[in-house]
Design a protein around this motif. Structure first.
Motif, PDB file in Angstrom:
ATOM      1  N   LYS A  89      10.876  -6.065 -15.094  1.00 20.95           N
ATOM      2  CA  LYS A  89       9.871  -5.762 -14.070  1.00 20.95           C
ATOM      3  C   LYS A  89       9.579  -7.053 -13.317  1.00 20.95           C
ATOM      4  N   ILE A  90       9.482  -6.941 -12.014  1.00 20.59           N
ATOM      5  CA  ILE A  90       9.160  -8.091 -11.175  1.00 20.59           C
ATOM      6  C   ILE A  90       8.044  -7.689 -10.227  1.00 20.59           C
ATOM      7  N   HIS A  91       7.477  -8.649  -9.531  1.00 23.95           N
ATOM      8  CA  HIS A  91       6.445  -8.340  -8.548  1.00 23.95           C
ATOM      9  C   HIS A  91       6.643  -9.255  -7.347  1.00 23.95           C
ATOM     10  N   LEU A  92       7.107  -8.660  -6.256  1.00 25.05           N
ATOM     11  CA  LEU A  92       7.361  -9.430  -5.039  1.00 25.05           C
ATOM     12  C   LEU A  92       6.199  -9.353  -4.056  1.00 25.05           C
ATOM     13  N   GLY A  93       5.116  -8.729  -4.461  1.00 21.73           N
ATOM     14  CA  GLY A  93       3.940  -8.644  -3.597  1.00 21.73           C
ATOM     15  C   GLY A  93       3.665  -7.213  -3.190  1.00 21.73           C
ATOM     16  N   GLY A  94       2.442  -6.978  -2.780  1.00 27.62           N
ATOM     17  CA  GLY A  94       2.040  -5.652  -2.351  1.00 27.62           C
ATOM     18  C   GLY A  94       1.187  -4.969  -3.397  1.00 27.62           C
ATOM     19  N   GLU A  95       0.701  -3.790  -3.015  1.00 30.65           N
ATOM     20  CA  GLU A  95      -0.179  -3.008  -3.879  1.00 30.65           C
ATOM     21  C   GLU A  95       0.427  -1.633  -4.115  1.00 30.65           C
ATOM     22  N   GLY A  96       0.253  -1.121  -5.332  1.00 32.88           N
ATOM     23  CA  GLY A  96       0.716   0.219  -5.652  1.00 32.88           C
ATOM     24  C   GLY A  96       2.222   0.318  -5.744  1.00 32.88           C
ATOM     25  N   ILE A  97       2.842  -0.724  -6.287  1.00 36.43           N
ATOM     26  CA  ILE A  97       4.286  -0.739  -6.363  1.00 36.43           C
ATOM     27  C   ILE A  97       4.729  -1.244  -7.733  1.00 36.43           C
ATOM     28  N   GLU A  98       5.772  -0.609  -8.280  1.00 37.66           N
ATOM     29  CA  GLU A  98       6.412  -1.097  -9.500  1.00 37.66           C
ATOM     30  C   GLU A  98       7.856  -1.410  -9.135  1.00 37.66           C
ATOM     31  N   PRO A 119       1.532   6.732  -3.530  1.00 35.32           N
ATOM     32  CA  PRO A 119       1.016   7.156  -2.227  1.00 35.32           C
ATOM     33  C   PRO A 119       0.027   6.114  -1.700  1.00 35.32           C
ATOM     34  N   GLY A 120       0.204   5.698  -0.469  1.00 31.35           N
ATOM     35  CA  GLY A 120      -0.681   4.700   0.135  1.00 31.35           C
ATOM     36  C   GLY A 120      -0.358   3.268  -0.248  1.00 31.35           C
ATOM     37  N   GLY A 121       0.619   3.037  -1.120  1.00 32.11           N
ATOM     38  CA  GLY A 121       0.996   1.683  -1.499  1.00 32.11           C
ATOM     39  C   GLY A 121       1.498   0.913  -0.292  1.00 32.11           C
ATOM     40  N   SER A 122       1.273  -0.407  -0.315  1.00 31.12           N
ATOM     41  CA  SER A 122       1.674  -1.187   0.858  1.00 31.12           C
ATOM     42  C   SER A 122       2.053  -2.612   0.484  1.00 31.12           C
ATOM     43  N   GLY A 123       2.769  -3.240   1.394  1.00 28.65           N
ATOM     44  CA  GLY A 123       3.162  -4.631   1.234  1.00 28.65           C
ATOM     45  C   GLY A 123       2.038  -5.549   1.655  1.00 28.65           C
ATOM     46  N   GLU A 124       2.365  -6.809   1.819  1.00 29.42           N
ATOM     47  CA  GLU A 124       1.384  -7.805   2.214  1.00 29.42           C
ATOM     48  C   GLU A 124       0.727  -7.426   3.551  1.00 29.42           C
ATOM     49  N   ALA A 125      -0.533  -7.828   3.737  1.00 31.19           N
ATOM     50  CA  ALA A 125      -1.228  -7.563   4.992  1.00 31.19           C
ATOM     51  C   ALA A 125      -0.577  -8.334   6.133  1.00 31.19           C
ATOM     52  N   LEU A 146       8.656   0.928   7.494  1.00 32.39           N
ATOM     53  CA  LEU A 146       9.018  -0.483   7.573  1.00 32.39           C
ATOM     54  C   LEU A 146       8.368  -1.046   8.822  1.00 32.39           C
ATOM     55  N   ILE A 147       7.623  -2.119   8.627  1.00 30.36           N
ATOM     56  CA  ILE A 147       6.896  -2.743   9.735  1.00 30.36           C
ATOM     57  C   ILE A 147       7.565  -4.070  10.049  1.00 30.36           C
ATOM     58  N   LEU A 148       8.158  -4.143  11.232  1.00 28.80           N
ATOM     59  CA  LEU A 148       8.777  -5.374  11.702  1.00 28.80           C
ATOM     60  C   LEU A 148       7.869  -5.976  12.761  1.00 28.80           C
ATOM     61  N   GLY A 149       8.088  -7.226  13.107  1.00 34.16           N
ATOM     62  CA  GLY A 149       7.236  -7.885  14.088  1.00 34.16           C
ATOM     63  C   GLY A 149       7.150  -7.151  15.405  1.00 34.16           C
ATOM     64  N   TRP A 171       5.584  -3.330   4.781  1.00 32.58           N
ATOM     65  CA  TRP A 171       5.929  -1.940   4.548  1.00 32.58           C
ATOM     66  C   TRP A 171       4.739  -1.174   4.011  1.00 32.58           C
ATOM     67  N   ARG A 172       4.872   0.156   3.999  1.00 37.81           N
ATOM     68  CA  ARG A 172       3.865   0.990   3.340  1.00 37.81           C
ATOM     69  C   ARG A 172       4.428   2.375   3.090  1.00 37.81           C
ATOM     70  N   ASN A 173       3.831   3.058   2.128  1.00 35.55           N
ATOM     71  CA  ASN A 173       4.142   4.449   1.858  1.00 35.55           C
ATOM     72  C   ASN A 173       3.034   5.263   2.526  1.00 35.55           C
ATOM     73  N   PRO A 174       3.318   5.870   3.680  1.00 31.97           N
ATOM     74  CA  PRO A 174       2.278   6.581   4.414  1.00 31.97           C
ATOM     75  C   PRO A 174       2.008   7.996   3.888  1.00 31.97           C
ATOM     76  N   SER A 175       2.766   8.415   2.887  1.00 33.18           N
ATOM     77  CA  SER A 175       2.660   9.807   2.429  1.00 33.18           C
ATOM     78  C   SER A 175       1.721   9.951   1.236  1.00 33.18           C
ATOM     79  N   ARG A 176       1.576  11.185   0.813  1.00 35.03           N
ATOM     80  CA  ARG A 176       0.751  11.502  -0.363  1.00 35.03           C
ATOM     81  C   ARG A 176       1.609  11.679  -1.604  1.00 35.03           C
TER      82      ARG A 176
END
Length: 191
Positions: A89-98, A119-125, A146-149, A171-176
């Motif tokens: 298991k690693i953690h590259l940042g973000g919330e609600g992610i394994e 659902p609703g998990g997201s990467g760095e702000a 996927l959010i690019l500049g 990035w983010r998971n916009p779904s439920r």
């Protein structure tokens, strides 16, 4: 200390497929290799199919033309199996992610990470970048944004996007529903 006796094997070493692979990687025909080595096309074809073995002198010449070492022909390929239940298991940042690393820890040319995003998990702000040449993102299941500049793109099951690793993104998971993605990170010189 007593050495363990090793019985010699009479089994022929299959090097033909490696010779063919080296030739094809250099985009050479059997005819071109024959001309460069002075060997016949028929002989080279039989060598590539492991129907005959070249002499040491022929093998040296062949390796020089193909820009490979003789050792490459006889060494066992490096392989590594990562069992899912043993994947670190690693953690590259973000919330609600394994996240789990699927490639060997020692592999530096390419890394593959499997992420399960709640659902609703997201990467760095803030947008971030990864120290790699290329990132490939494949959505195994669910919806992924996927959010690019300069843009944002929504991806669904089966979609794949390729972009420079140094491109700022998040990035983010916009779904439920849970989303599963595979990240492939290709390091400099790894392609």
């Amino acid at each position: 200390m007593k050495a363990l006796p090793v019985e010699p094997s009479n089994a022929p070493v299959a090097i033909g497929v490696r010779i063919r692979s080296a030739r094809q990687a250099r985009r050479m025909t059997i005819g071109q290799v024959a001309e460069a080595t002075g060997l016949t096309k028929g002989f080279l074809s039989r060598v590539e199919r492991d129907l005959t073995s070249p002499s040491v002198a022929s093998l040296l010449t062949l390796c020089q033309v193909l820009s490979i070492s003789i050792g490459e022909l006889f060494s066992a390929p490096e392989t590594h199996v990562t069992r899912w239940d043993e994947a670190p298991k690693i953690h590259l940042g973000g919330e609600g992610i394994e996240e789990r690393l699927l490639t060997a820890r020692t592999e530096r040319r390419v890394q593959m990470v499997r992420s399960v995003i709640e659902p609703g998990g997201s990467g760095e702000a803030d947008l971030y970048s990864v120290d790699c040449d290329v990132e490939v993102l494949h959505v195994v299941q669910g919806t992924f944004e996927l959010i690019l500049g300069h843009e944002s793109m929504e991806l669904g099951t089966g979609d794949t996007v390729t972009f420079p690793g140094r491109e700022p993104h998040s990035w983010r998971n916009p779904s439920r529903e849970e989303t599963v993605v595979l990240w492939t990170l290709v390091s400099p010189g790894g392609s």
